[in-house]
Motif scaffolding. Structure first.
Motif, PDB file in Angstrom:
ATOM      1  N   SER A   1      12.158   1.422   3.098  1.00 58.19           N
ATOM      2  CA  SER A   1      12.994   1.988   2.041  1.00 58.19           C
ATOM      3  C   SER A   1      12.230   3.048   1.252  1.00 58.19           C
ATOM      4  CB  SER A   1      13.457   0.850   1.143  1.00 58.19           C
ATOM      5  OG  SER A   1      13.939   1.328  -0.066  1.00 58.19           O
ATOM      6  N   SER A   2      10.960   2.789   1.002  1.00 51.70           N
ATOM      7  CA  SER A   2      10.148   3.722   0.208  1.00 51.70           C
ATOM      8  C   SER A   2       9.862   5.040   0.913  1.00 51.70           C
ATOM      9  CB  SER A   2       8.809   3.085  -0.169  1.00 51.70           C
ATOM     10  OG  SER A   2       9.009   1.984  -1.004  1.00 51.70           O
TER      11      SER A   2
ATOM     12  N   GLN B   1      15.500   9.248   0.506  1.00 43.22           N
ATOM     13  CA  GLN B   1      14.160   8.957   0.003  1.00 43.22           C
ATOM     14  C   GLN B   1      13.112   9.818   0.709  1.00 43.22           C
ATOM     15  OE1 GLN B   1      13.397   7.449  -2.649  1.00 43.22           O
ATOM     16  NE2 GLN B   1      11.190   7.164  -2.475  1.00 43.22           N
TER      17      GLN B   1
ATOM     18  N   PHE C   1       0.641  15.027   2.380  1.00 41.85           N
ATOM     19  CA  PHE C   1       1.067  13.807   1.689  1.00 41.85           C
ATOM     20  C   PHE C   1       2.098  13.017   2.496  1.00 41.85           C
ATOM     21  CE2 PHE C   1       1.878  10.827  -1.522  1.00 41.85           C
ATOM     22  CZ  PHE C   1       3.255  10.668  -1.653  1.00 41.85           C
TER      23      PHE C   1
ATOM     24  N   SER D   1      13.135  -3.998  -5.567  1.00 40.42           N
ATOM     25  CA  SER D   1      14.072  -3.488  -4.565  1.00 40.42           C
ATOM     26  C   SER D   1      15.417  -4.193  -4.685  1.00 40.42           C
ATOM     27  CB  SER D   1      13.498  -3.691  -3.170  1.00 40.42           C
ATOM     28  OG  SER D   1      13.095  -5.031  -3.021  1.00 40.42           O
TER      29      SER D   1
ATOM     30  N   CYS E   1       8.251  -8.495  -7.122  1.00 43.12           N
ATOM     31  CA  CYS E   1       7.925  -9.458  -6.052  1.00 43.12           C
ATOM     32  C   CYS E   1       6.537  -9.232  -5.519  1.00 43.12           C
ATOM     33  CB  CYS E   1       8.896  -9.271  -4.871  1.00 43.12           C
ATOM     34  SG  CYS E   1      10.336 -10.240  -5.003  1.00 43.12           S
TER      35      CYS E   1
ATOM     36  N   LEU F   1       7.257  15.682  -3.302  1.00 47.78           N
ATOM     37  CA  LEU F   1       5.951  15.354  -3.876  1.00 47.78           C
ATOM     38  C   LEU F   1       4.804  16.075  -3.168  1.00 47.78           C
ATOM     39  CD1 LEU F   1       6.417  11.491  -4.288  1.00 47.78           C
ATOM     40  CD2 LEU F   1       7.057  13.313  -5.849  1.00 47.78           C
TER      41      LEU F   1
ATOM     42  N   LYS G   1      13.871   0.097  -6.766  1.00 45.36           N
ATOM     43  CA  LYS G   1      13.165   0.798  -5.701  1.00 45.36           C
ATOM     44  C   LYS G   1      14.196   1.251  -4.663  1.00 45.36           C
ATOM     45  CE  LYS G   1       8.551  -1.165  -5.487  1.00 45.36           C
ATOM     46  NZ  LYS G   1       7.638  -1.973  -4.673  1.00 45.36           N
ATOM     47  N   PRO G   2      13.962   2.313  -3.918  1.00 43.43           N
ATOM     48  CA  PRO G   2      12.772   3.151  -3.960  1.00 43.43           C
ATOM     49  C   PRO G   2      12.760   4.050  -5.195  1.00 43.43           C
ATOM     50  CG  PRO G   2      14.319   4.062  -2.377  1.00 43.43           C
ATOM     51  CD  PRO G   2      14.917   2.777  -2.886  1.00 43.43           C
ATOM     52  N   VAL G   3      11.577   4.175  -5.785  1.00 43.20           N
ATOM     53  CA  VAL G   3      11.429   4.924  -7.022  1.00 43.20           C
ATOM     54  C   VAL G   3      11.428   6.427  -6.723  1.00 43.20           C
ATOM     55  CG1 VAL G   3       9.971   5.266  -9.048  1.00 43.20           C
ATOM     56  CG2 VAL G   3      10.125   3.019  -8.006  1.00 43.20           C
ATOM     57  N   LYS G   4      12.130   7.164  -7.552  1.00 46.17           N
ATOM     58  CA  LYS G   4      12.248   8.608  -7.358  1.00 46.17           C
ATOM     59  C   LYS G   4      11.555   9.352  -8.499  1.00 46.17           C
ATOM     60  CE  LYS G   4      16.801   8.191  -5.194  1.00 46.17           C
ATOM     61  NZ  LYS G   4      16.385   6.956  -4.520  1.00 46.17           N
ATOM     62  N   LEU G   5      11.381  10.631  -8.270  1.00 48.44           N
ATOM     63  CA  LEU G   5      10.742  11.477  -9.269  1.00 48.44           C
ATOM     64  C   LEU G   5      11.497  11.441 -10.601  1.00 48.44           C
ATOM     65  CD1 LEU G   5       8.321  13.307  -9.583  1.00 48.44           C
ATOM     66  CD2 LEU G   5       9.704  15.191  -8.710  1.00 48.44           C
TER      67      LEU G   5
ATOM     68  N   GLU H   1      12.902  12.868  -1.171  1.00 47.94           N
ATOM     69  CA  GLU H   1      12.167  12.616  -2.405  1.00 47.94           C
ATOM     70  C   GLU H   1      10.664  12.714  -2.144  1.00 47.94           C
ATOM     71  OE1 GLU H   1      13.084  11.910  -5.662  1.00 47.94           O
ATOM     72  OE2 GLU H   1      15.129  12.418  -5.101  1.00 47.94           O
ATOM     73  N   LEU H   2      10.228  12.185  -1.002  1.00 51.85           N
ATOM     74  CA  LEU H   2       8.805  12.267  -0.654  1.00 51.85           C
ATOM     75  C   LEU H   2       8.381  13.717  -0.441  1.00 51.85           C
ATOM     76  CD1 LEU H   2       7.830   9.443   1.871  1.00 51.85           C
ATOM     77  CD2 LEU H   2       7.629   9.457  -0.598  1.00 51.85           C
TER      78      LEU H   2
ATOM     79  N   LEU I   1       0.851   5.636   7.361  1.00 47.66           N
ATOM     80  CA  LEU I   1       0.493   4.340   6.766  1.00 47.66           C
ATOM     81  C   LEU I   1       1.622   3.349   7.001  1.00 47.66           C
ATOM     82  CD1 LEU I   1      -1.035   4.871   3.232  1.00 47.66           C
ATOM     83  CD2 LEU I   1      -2.003   3.588   5.125  1.00 47.66           C
TER      84      LEU I   1
ATOM     85  N   ILE J   1       0.791   4.142  -2.964  1.00 45.65           N
ATOM     86  CA  ILE J   1       0.524   5.562  -2.730  1.00 45.65           C
ATOM     87  C   ILE J   1       1.646   6.411  -3.307  1.00 45.65           C
ATOM     88  CG2 ILE J   1       0.158   7.339  -0.969  1.00 45.65           C
ATOM     89  CD1 ILE J   1      -2.033   5.466  -0.694  1.00 45.65           C
ATOM     90  N   VAL J   2       2.866   5.984  -3.087  1.00 50.02           N
ATOM     91  CA  VAL J   2       4.006   6.764  -3.554  1.00 50.02           C
ATOM     92  C   VAL J   2       4.064   6.777  -5.080  1.00 50.02           C
ATOM     93  CG1 VAL J   2       6.531   6.919  -3.567  1.00 50.02           C
ATOM     94  CG2 VAL J   2       5.333   6.428  -1.438  1.00 50.02           C
TER      95      VAL J   2
ATOM     96  N   VAL K   1       1.594   9.275   4.233  1.00 50.35           N
ATOM     97  CA  VAL K   1       2.377   8.098   3.836  1.00 50.35           C
ATOM     98  C   VAL K   1       3.119   7.508   5.032  1.00 50.35           C
ATOM     99  CG1 VAL K   1       4.241   7.242   2.373  1.00 50.35           C
ATOM    100  CG2 VAL K   1       2.666   8.929   1.477  1.00 50.35           C
TER     101      VAL K   1
ATOM    102  N   LEU L   1       0.828  -1.211   0.000  1.00 51.50           N
ATOM    103  CA  LEU L   1       0.000   0.000   0.000  1.00 51.50           C
ATOM    104  C   LEU L   1       0.864   1.264   0.000  1.00 51.50           C
ATOM    105  CD1 LEU L   1      -2.734   1.423   0.209  1.00 51.50           C
ATOM    106  CD2 LEU L   1      -2.676   1.061   2.671  1.00 51.50           C
ATOM    107  N   VAL L   2       1.881   1.265   0.824  1.00 53.57           N
ATOM    108  CA  VAL L   2       2.782   2.423   0.888  1.00 53.57           C
ATOM    109  C   VAL L   2       3.378   2.702  -0.491  1.00 53.57           C
ATOM    110  CG1 VAL L   2       5.008   3.229   1.803  1.00 53.57           C
ATOM    111  CG2 VAL L   2       3.329   2.211   3.334  1.00 53.57           C
ATOM    112  N   ASP L   3       3.858   1.662  -1.145  1.00 55.98           N
ATOM    113  CA  ASP L   3       4.475   1.844  -2.462  1.00 55.98           C
ATOM    114  C   ASP L   3       3.452   2.285  -3.504  1.00 55.98           C
ATOM    115  OD1 ASP L   3       7.048  -0.781  -2.375  1.00 55.98           O
ATOM    116  OD2 ASP L   3       6.819   1.120  -1.319  1.00 55.98           O
TER     117      ASP L   3
ATOM    118  N   HIS M   1      10.652  -8.808   4.392  1.00 52.62           N
ATOM    119  CA  HIS M   1      10.765  -8.266   3.034  1.00 52.62           C
ATOM    120  C   HIS M   1       9.815  -7.087   2.838  1.00 52.62           C
ATOM    121  CE1 HIS M   1      11.361  -8.419  -1.360  1.00 52.62           C
ATOM    122  NE2 HIS M   1      10.064  -8.176  -1.438  1.00 52.62           N
TER     123      HIS M   1
ATOM    124  N   ARG N   1       1.381   8.972  -6.568  1.00 53.15           N
ATOM    125  CA  ARG N   1       1.690  10.393  -6.429  1.00 53.15           C
ATOM    126  C   ARG N   1       2.779  10.816  -7.424  1.00 53.15           C
ATOM    127  NH1 ARG N   1       0.070  15.230  -5.958  1.00 53.15           N
ATOM    128  NH2 ARG N   1       1.601  16.646  -5.061  1.00 53.15           N
ATOM    129  N   LEU N   2       3.793   9.978  -7.548  1.00 51.63           N
ATOM    130  CA  LEU N   2       4.874  10.267  -8.495  1.00 51.63           C
ATOM    131  C   LEU N   2       4.310  10.424  -9.903  1.00 51.63           C
ATOM    132  CD1 LEU N   2       7.631   7.748  -7.308  1.00 51.63           C
ATOM    133  CD2 LEU N   2       7.889  10.207  -7.399  1.00 51.63           C
TER     134      LEU N   2
END
Lengths: 238, 157
Positions: free
Chosen positions: B90-91, B29, B44, A125, A96, B36, A146-150, B32-33, B51, A46-47, B48, A42-44, B83, A50-51
């Motif tokens: 990380s995100s 990171q 935002f 990742s 994954c 946004l 990951k983590p994916v950036k703008l 980076e958030l 969550l 949302i990110v 996040v 879910l966190v990913d 994992h 947004r990106l």
């Protein structure tokens, strides 16, 4: 968590039923890209959503490969009601995932008649070369760490604004372009694979969003993508 | 708007966020958030990260259950939990949490229950610590906005 209508994990039939499906179908802005994002986290989700939105894409985010297939009308259930009006310009998926991996989803998309031309990008990742190679061989357009950036997402827009792209193995593949011909790309990122005229038009683009910081990677060749590293080693792609 | 008060708060905010990076709580990171977030989506980042903290809490509970019975540890489920936690930390840029997850995974790989228990305890500690720190940070943001100021862009490089 969809209080702002952000994350859409609805079944496609539900979406059409409550009118969201209607909003996704033509007439669409010819320059508005629709991305299907697939991630079980879910966190990913949302990110990534947004990106993508911040780069002016419309986003449908789902939490599994099965939901993605369902959305695309590629599942085994009844034929998609309005799939011929469904416009998906890019699919971005985590590798994954429980149940169906991103790789398996990629294969199913590439095996389909309706969506095999849609560029598919894999996110992971883990920087595992064999994994990356396998995905690229199966037809993935790119592989994001990951983590994916703008900067990563801005670069993806390049896949959607060229008629013909030279893939890493030198074969030309035609990309889907929305009719009518798309306007110039919004991103100022230059792509390693572009023809000279495309590079010129990209370099003449003005950065459209002052509030966003341009990271060095988005101007020079991004160095943190495995695909980019591979392409930089290949001769003749400059 | 009391410009002195705003300037003081902004300074406080800046120092605080820099210290969080310097102490290894956050990594790039998180910046980076922050990129946004804008006037249209002022919450935002906090949404996040909260969550993420929910995620931590749930995963830690599940992993704790997996580790309960000494003779019957489900290392596969544990690995899956680690994992996921590693991925989401990380995100959002939760550097310390992510680093504990790396050690945690190593313990799972060799089926070291004691090691896993220690890592679980540590990951619980770290996410709660980060939660306190970030609550303080968001609090400072709110104070700045209420005083009529804007949140400073902070360059961490």
């Amino acid at each position: 968590m969809s209080k702002d209508g952000g994350v859409s994990c609805l079944r496609r039939s539900e979406m059409i039923g409550i009118g969201i499906g209607e909003l996704e179908s033509p007439p669409l802005d010819s320059d508005q890209v629709h991305v299907l994002a697939v991630d079980d986290s879910l966190v990913d989700r949302i990110v990534i959503e947004r990106l993508l939105r911040i780069t002016s894409c419309k986003v449908t985010a789902v939490d599994s490969g099965w939901r993605a297939l369902e959305f695309l009308g590629l599942d085994d259930k009844k034929a998609a009601v309005e799939f011929d009006r469904l416009k998906v310009d890019l699919i971005i998926t985590d590798y994954c995932m429980p149940g169906m991996t991103g790789y398996e989803l990629l294969k199913k998309i590439k095996e389909s008649t309706s969506f095999k031309e849609v560029p598919v990008v894999i996110m992971s990742s883990e920087n595992v070369i064999t994994r990356i190679d396998r995905c690229l061989e199966e037809g993935a357009e790119d592989f994001l760490l990951k983590p994916v950036k703008l900067a990563d997402v801005k670069r993806l827009k390049n896949y959607l604004t060229k008629d013909v792209k030279v893939a890493a193995d030198g074969n030309k593949r035609k990309l889907t372009t929305p009719p009518p011909p798309p306007p110039p790309p919004l991103s100022s990122t230059s792509s390693m694979e572009s023809s000279d005229s495309t590079v010129e038009s990209l370099l003449s683009m003005v950065v459209d969003d002052d509030s966003l910081t341009l990271s060095p990677e988005s101007i020079a060749s991004p160095v943190d993508s495995p695909l980019r590293r591979r392409e930089m080693k290949s001769p003749g792609l400059d | 708007m009391n410009t002195t008060v705003v300037a003081q708060l902004q300074r406080q905010f800046q120092d605080y966020i820099v210290s969080l990076y310097q102490q290894g709580f956050l990594d790039n990171q998180f910046s980076e958030l922050r990129k946004l977030q804008d006037e249209g989506t002022p919450d935002f980042v906090s949404e996040v990260v909260f969550l993420f903290f929910d995620d931590c809490s749930k995963l830690i509970n599940t992993m704790s259950t997996s580790l309960e019975q000494p003779d019957n540890v489900d290392f596969k489920q544990l690995d899956s939990g680690v994992h996921q936690l590693k991925g989401s930390s990380s995100s959002v840029g939760a550097k310390r949490v992510k680093n504990v997850c790396i050690s945690f995974k190593e313990c799972c790989d060799v089926q070291n229950r004691e090691g896993c228990l220690r890592c679980l305890q540590q990951v619980d500690y770290e996410y709660k610590m980060l939660k306190t720190k970030l609550q303080e940070l968001f609090n400072l943001e709110q104070q700045i906005l209420q005083a009529g100021g804007t949140i400073p862009q902070v360059d961490i490089s």
